[in-house]
Motif scaffolding. Structure first.
Motif, PDB file in Angstrom:
ATOM      1  N   CYS A 441       3.175   5.723 -45.289  1.00 24.29           N
ATOM      2  CA  CYS A 441       1.951   4.922 -45.294  1.00 24.29           C
ATOM      3  C   CYS A 441       2.231   3.557 -45.894  1.00 24.29           C
ATOM      4  O   CYS A 441       3.065   3.413 -46.800  1.00 24.29           O
ATOM      5  CB  CYS A 441       0.819   5.634 -46.042  1.00 24.29           C
ATOM      6  SG  CYS A 441       1.079   5.841 -47.804  1.00 24.29           S
ATOM      7  N   LEU A 442       1.534   2.549 -45.373  1.00 25.38           N
ATOM      8  CA  LEU A 442       1.663   1.170 -45.818  1.00 25.38           C
ATOM      9  C   LEU A 442       0.427   0.808 -46.629  1.00 25.38           C
ATOM     10  O   LEU A 442      -0.700   0.940 -46.154  1.00 25.38           O
ATOM     11  CB  LEU A 442       1.811   0.236 -44.618  1.00 25.38           C
ATOM     12  CG  LEU A 442       1.979  -1.261 -44.909  1.00 25.38           C
ATOM     13  CD1 LEU A 442       3.271  -1.527 -45.674  1.00 25.38           C
ATOM     14  CD2 LEU A 442       1.943  -2.066 -43.618  1.00 25.38           C
ATOM     15  N   LEU A 443       0.662   0.381 -47.879  1.00 23.09           N
ATOM     16  CA  LEU A 443      -0.431   0.086 -48.797  1.00 23.09           C
ATOM     17  C   LEU A 443      -0.453  -1.391 -49.139  1.00 23.09           C
ATOM     18  O   LEU A 443       0.592  -2.058 -49.173  1.00 23.09           O
ATOM     19  CB  LEU A 443      -0.295   0.883 -50.086  1.00 23.09           C
ATOM     20  CG  LEU A 443      -0.334   2.406 -49.995  1.00 23.09           C
ATOM     21  CD1 LEU A 443      -0.125   3.004 -51.370  1.00 23.09           C
ATOM     22  CD2 LEU A 443      -1.652   2.881 -49.404  1.00 23.09           C
ATOM     23  N   GLU A 444      -1.654  -1.869 -49.436  1.00 22.98           N
ATOM     24  CA  GLU A 444      -1.847  -3.236 -49.903  1.00 22.98           C
ATOM     25  C   GLU A 444      -2.610  -3.183 -51.219  1.00 22.98           C
ATOM     26  O   GLU A 444      -3.619  -2.480 -51.321  1.00 22.98           O
ATOM     27  CB  GLU A 444      -2.611  -4.060 -48.876  1.00 22.98           C
ATOM     28  CG  GLU A 444      -2.829  -5.505 -49.298  1.00 22.98           C
ATOM     29  CD  GLU A 444      -3.683  -6.272 -48.302  1.00 22.98           C
ATOM     30  OE1 GLU A 444      -3.298  -7.399 -47.933  1.00 22.98           O
ATOM     31  OE2 GLU A 444      -4.742  -5.742 -47.887  1.00 22.98           O
ATOM     32  N   VAL A 445      -2.116  -3.907 -52.211  1.00 21.41           N
ATOM     33  CA  VAL A 445      -2.778  -3.989 -53.512  1.00 21.41           C
ATOM     34  C   VAL A 445      -3.609  -5.258 -53.530  1.00 21.41           C
ATOM     35  O   VAL A 445      -3.103  -6.351 -53.266  1.00 21.41           O
ATOM     36  CB  VAL A 445      -1.752  -3.992 -54.662  1.00 21.41           C
ATOM     37  CG1 VAL A 445      -2.455  -4.011 -56.009  1.00 21.41           C
ATOM     38  CG2 VAL A 445      -0.843  -2.775 -54.554  1.00 21.41           C
ATOM     39  N   ALA A 446      -4.885  -5.105 -53.863  1.00 23.12           N
ATOM     40  CA  ALA A 446      -5.794  -6.247 -53.871  1.00 23.12           C
ATOM     41  C   ALA A 446      -6.612  -6.223 -55.143  1.00 23.12           C
ATOM     42  O   ALA A 446      -6.855  -5.150 -55.713  1.00 23.12           O
ATOM     43  CB  ALA A 446      -6.719  -6.214 -52.645  1.00 23.12           C
ATOM     44  N   PRO A 447      -7.039  -7.395 -55.633  1.00 23.16           N
ATOM     45  CA  PRO A 447      -7.917  -7.406 -56.818  1.00 23.16           C
ATOM     46  C   PRO A 447      -9.199  -6.653 -56.527  1.00 23.16           C
ATOM     47  O   PRO A 447      -9.809  -6.807 -55.473  1.00 23.16           O
ATOM     48  CB  PRO A 447      -8.172  -8.900 -57.060  1.00 23.16           C
ATOM     49  CG  PRO A 447      -7.088  -9.611 -56.339  1.00 23.16           C
ATOM     50  CD  PRO A 447      -6.729  -8.757 -55.164  1.00 23.16           C
ATOM     51  N   GLY A 448      -9.580  -5.807 -57.459  1.00 25.11           N
ATOM     52  CA  GLY A 448     -10.779  -4.993 -57.266  1.00 25.11           C
ATOM     53  C   GLY A 448     -12.009  -5.696 -57.770  1.00 25.11           C
ATOM     54  O   GLY A 448     -11.974  -6.696 -58.477  1.00 25.11           O
ATOM     55  N   GLY A 449     -13.106  -5.137 -57.422  1.00 24.49           N
ATOM     56  CA  GLY A 449     -14.384  -5.651 -57.875  1.00 24.49           C
ATOM     57  C   GLY A 449     -15.404  -4.543 -57.897  1.00 24.49           C
ATOM     58  O   GLY A 449     -15.255  -3.501 -57.266  1.00 24.49           O
ATOM     59  N   GLY A 450     -16.443  -4.748 -58.645  1.00 27.24           N
ATOM     60  CA  GLY A 450     -17.502  -3.747 -58.704  1.00 27.24           C
ATOM     61  C   GLY A 450     -17.052  -2.520 -59.461  1.00 27.24           C
ATOM     62  O   GLY A 450     -16.746  -2.585 -60.647  1.00 27.24           O
ATOM     63  N   GLU A 451     -17.006  -1.379 -58.747  1.00 27.87           N
ATOM     64  CA  GLU A 451     -16.718  -0.109 -59.400  1.00 27.87           C
ATOM     65  C   GLU A 451     -15.247   0.308 -59.297  1.00 27.87           C
ATOM     66  O   GLU A 451     -14.903   1.432 -59.620  1.00 27.87           O
ATOM     67  CB  GLU A 451     -17.589   0.998 -58.786  1.00 27.87           C
ATOM     68  CG  GLU A 451     -19.083   0.742 -58.956  1.00 27.87           C
ATOM     69  CD  GLU A 451     -19.910   1.840 -58.327  1.00 27.87           C
ATOM     70  OE1 GLU A 451     -19.319   2.728 -57.690  1.00 27.87           O
ATOM     71  OE2 GLU A 451     -21.142   1.808 -58.471  1.00 27.87           O
ATOM     72  N   THR A 452     -14.374  -0.552 -58.819  1.00 28.21           N
ATOM     73  CA  THR A 452     -12.960  -0.164 -58.716  1.00 28.21           C
ATOM     74  C   THR A 452     -12.362   0.000 -60.093  1.00 28.21           C
ATOM     75  O   THR A 452     -12.728  -0.670 -61.053  1.00 28.21           O
ATOM     76  CB  THR A 452     -12.169  -1.229 -57.937  1.00 28.21           C
ATOM     77  OG1 THR A 452     -12.377  -2.495 -58.568  1.00 28.21           O
ATOM     78  CG2 THR A 452     -12.612  -1.292 -56.505  1.00 28.21           C
ATOM     79  N   VAL A 453     -11.411   0.907 -60.189  1.00 26.13           N
ATOM     80  CA  VAL A 453     -10.821   1.256 -61.472  1.00 26.13           C
ATOM     81  C   VAL A 453      -9.854   0.158 -61.908  1.00 26.13           C
ATOM     82  O   VAL A 453      -8.994  -0.273 -61.154  1.00 26.13           O
ATOM     83  CB  VAL A 453     -10.085   2.609 -61.354  1.00 26.13           C
ATOM     84  CG1 VAL A 453      -9.507   3.001 -62.706  1.00 26.13           C
ATOM     85  CG2 VAL A 453     -11.044   3.672 -60.853  1.00 26.13           C
ATOM     86  N   ALA A 454     -10.043  -0.294 -63.161  1.00 23.14           N
ATOM     87  CA  ALA A 454      -9.102  -1.213 -63.807  1.00 23.14           C
ATOM     88  C   ALA A 454      -8.908  -2.507 -63.016  1.00 23.14           C
ATOM     89  O   ALA A 454      -7.877  -3.150 -63.126  1.00 23.14           O
ATOM     90  CB  ALA A 454      -7.755  -0.531 -64.041  1.00 23.14           C
ATOM     91  N   GLY A 455      -9.890  -2.904 -62.233  1.00 20.82           N
ATOM     92  CA  GLY A 455      -9.795  -4.157 -61.515  1.00 20.82           C
ATOM     93  C   GLY A 455      -8.764  -4.175 -60.416  1.00 20.82           C
ATOM     94  O   GLY A 455      -8.303  -5.233 -60.017  1.00 20.82           O
TER      95      GLY A 455
END
Length: 561
Positions: A441-455
């Motif tokens: 699987c190919l993943l992308e890490v992006a800045p979180g917002g709202g209820e995402t864990v640890a930003g």
């Protein structure tokens, strides 16, 4: 009045090591070379050195099971280290080179006066028994058995990691590996591609059960402590049965005088077991033990060096049958975080570091369990708190939190896992399962917002599965390039896959000779002509190294008109 007074002795010792060999005490102290060796009735001998005016313990050696009374060490002219001691009512001479008893004389035990002498022509052992002086003497004879190929371990090899290569003038580069085995030992060995001989450099015998996982902290750069600029230096974590983790500093350098042309110095840094605090409890026989000793570590994830901010201590992630993902920090190994999210045995764990555009670093963890699920965690918070947790005197078991993402990759247990960062800053996560399938699987890490864990949030961009990639458990997998995947299985096939728009296509299959494959490790080497070659080492009931030329990269896709 005419006598000259000598310099007075110091009023107090310059350096004292309390309880070095436990309550039974020290039996001998020997100086050899730049090191000091001590023996005791705890069945171990220790290697020490003098730094300034302080004694420093480098490592502990346990010669063999049952030899619980060591009296003395003898350094033979041929470089062999002879351990003299008592096993039950027998006097034993044990060879460190061959790993076997050279002599075993019934004498009644160690509570008696004795003396041992050896020469190239004969050996003699004298002792007092029942008031009589007894003498055992034997003439030197050639051995009846000839060792054609010395074994690396007494049982199957469960894990392997490559430390690096040492350049030796006039010889091919020597690859240095670390192997862990079911025989409770780890071995540092040099493997020559030219002579195809594996020579053990050091044996680590601190584990009380099988060694099932290894991890190296940081790149194997130039050595220190006087080992020169051409050596290797790395921090080694080993883990296995009875929830035990050991940490060592390995220093390897060129040594033309030795058989392997490589010298290896091992410094024991720290150790940890989950029930150490239980063993220190008083009246523990009256209590019920809640955390059984049957928990084991099956995998160690990526390690971080102390030089890598924000850490002040090396950190290592571990997974085991206690149904938890754990993180431990050295020099004193202290548990800094754990999670029971999987609710079953965690087989594999991998850690990786993501750097955002602004330079902010996020530490991520990937864990896989027996139900086929792969979970992803943001452990930046526990990593930042590792220093403060390590300073606490009482054991602390903080929660790791909820995972960022969980992917059901397989129908049963995940036996192999690897994370590879692409040039675009994305991550390819490859896994192999008991059912013979391979998942990518190919993943992308992006800045979180709202209820995402640890930003932080993770997005799955692509998933590729090959249900019948192998006919048995897939126990080794590596992403070599974004378009190349290598998998190995208990069916003794090593398959190279190309990742394309249509999924995974097999490029080649090679049969290897190691039964019951446990793990593989891979690396790449640029040849003199600029050709890139991939190397891999496989372990199981034996050890094998293979290499092959890297296939050409596919042409870039044409732009749409």
């Amino acid at each position: 009045a005419g006598t000259r007074r000598s310099a007075p002795w110091p009023a107090t010792p310059l350096s004292v090591l309390f309880g070095l060999h436990g309550k039974t005490g020290v039996t001998s102290v020997t100086c050899h070379g730049d090191y000091i060796y001590s023996t005791g009735r705890d069945g171990c001998y220790r290697q020490l050195r003098l730094r300034g005016q302080q004694l420093e313990v480098l490592r502990k050696h346990r010669p063999c099971k049952g030899l619980q009374w060591i009296e003395e060490l003898r350094f033979a002219p041929d470089g062999d280290l002879l351990v003299l001691g008592f096993h039950a009512d027998n006097f034993v001479v044990w060879s460190s080179r061959t790993g076997e008893n050279l002599h075993c004389v019934p004498c009644g035990g160690g509570h008696r006066s004795w003396s041992y002498c050896s020469s190239p022509s004969a050996e003699a052992f004298a002792f007092i028994k029942c008031g009589d002086v007894m003498l055992y003497r034997c003439e030197a004879e050639p051995p009846e058995q000839q060792v054609l190929l010395a074994s690396l371990h007494g049982r199957e090899i469960a894990c392997v990691r490559r430390l690096g290569a040492v350049e030796v003038p006039g010889r091919a580069a020597l690859n240095v590996f670390v192997t862990g085995s079911e025989d409770t030992t780890a071995c540092v060995l040099a493997l020559s591609e030219g002579s195809r001989a594996a020579v053990p450099l050091a044996r680590l015998s601190d584990h009380i059960s099988s060694v099932r996982a290894l991890a190296l902290a940081g790149p194997a750069g130039p050595g220190d402590e006087g080992f020169g600029d051409e050596g290797l230096s790395a921090l080694l974590f080993s883990a296995g049965g009875r929830a035990q983790i050991e940490c060592y500093r390995l220093l390897c350098s060129r040594d033309p005088a030795s058989e392997s042309a490589v010298a290896c110095q091992v410094i024991h840094v720290a150790s940890h077991r989950l029930d150490e605090h239980w063993e220190r409890k008083k009246n523990r026989h009256k209590l019920v033990k809640m955390d059984p000793e049957t928990s084991n570590y099956h995998s160690l994830g990526g390690c971080w060096e102390p030089r890598c901010p924000p850490l002040g201590y090396p950190l290592c992630a571990a997974a085991g049958s206690a149904e938890a993902d754990r993180a431990a920090a050295a020099q004193k190994l202290v548990l800094v975080a754990e999670s029971f999210h999987h609710q079953r045995c965690v087989l594999k764990v991998e850690a990786f570091l993501h750097t955002r555009a602004g330079g902010e670093r996020r530490h991520l963890l990937c864990s896989a369990a027996t139900d086929g699920s792969v979970a992803f965690w943001d452990i930046t918070g526990p990593v930042a708190d590792a220093v403060s947790v390590a300073l606490l005197t009482e054991p602390v078991f903080p929660a790791l939190g909820a995972p960022l993402l969980t992917v059901m990759a397989h129908s049963c247990g995940v036996n192999s896992l690897h994370v590879h960062e692409t040039p675009e800053g994305q991550y390819l996560v490859a896994s192999g399962s008991d059912d013979g399938s391979v998942h990518l699987c190919l993943l992308e890490v992006a800045p979180g917002g709202g209820e995402t864990v640890a930003g932080t949030c993770l997005r799955v961009l692509e998933r590729v599965a090959r249900p019948c990639a192998h006919a048995a458990h897939v126990t080794g997998i590596r992403v070599l390039r974004p378009d190349l995947l290598l998998s190995a299985s208990v069916d003794q096939r090593l398959t190279l896959w190309r990742r394309g728009p249509g999924g995974l296509d097999a490029l080649s299959t090679t049969f290897f000779h190691v039964p019951d494959l446990a793990e593989l490790d891979c690396w790449e080497v640029a040849e003199a002509g600029g050709e890139l070659r991939y190397y891999c080492v496989l372990c199981g009931q034996g050890l094998e190294m293979l290499h092959g030329a890297a296939p050409p990269e596919p042409p870039p896709p044409e732009a749409h008109q």
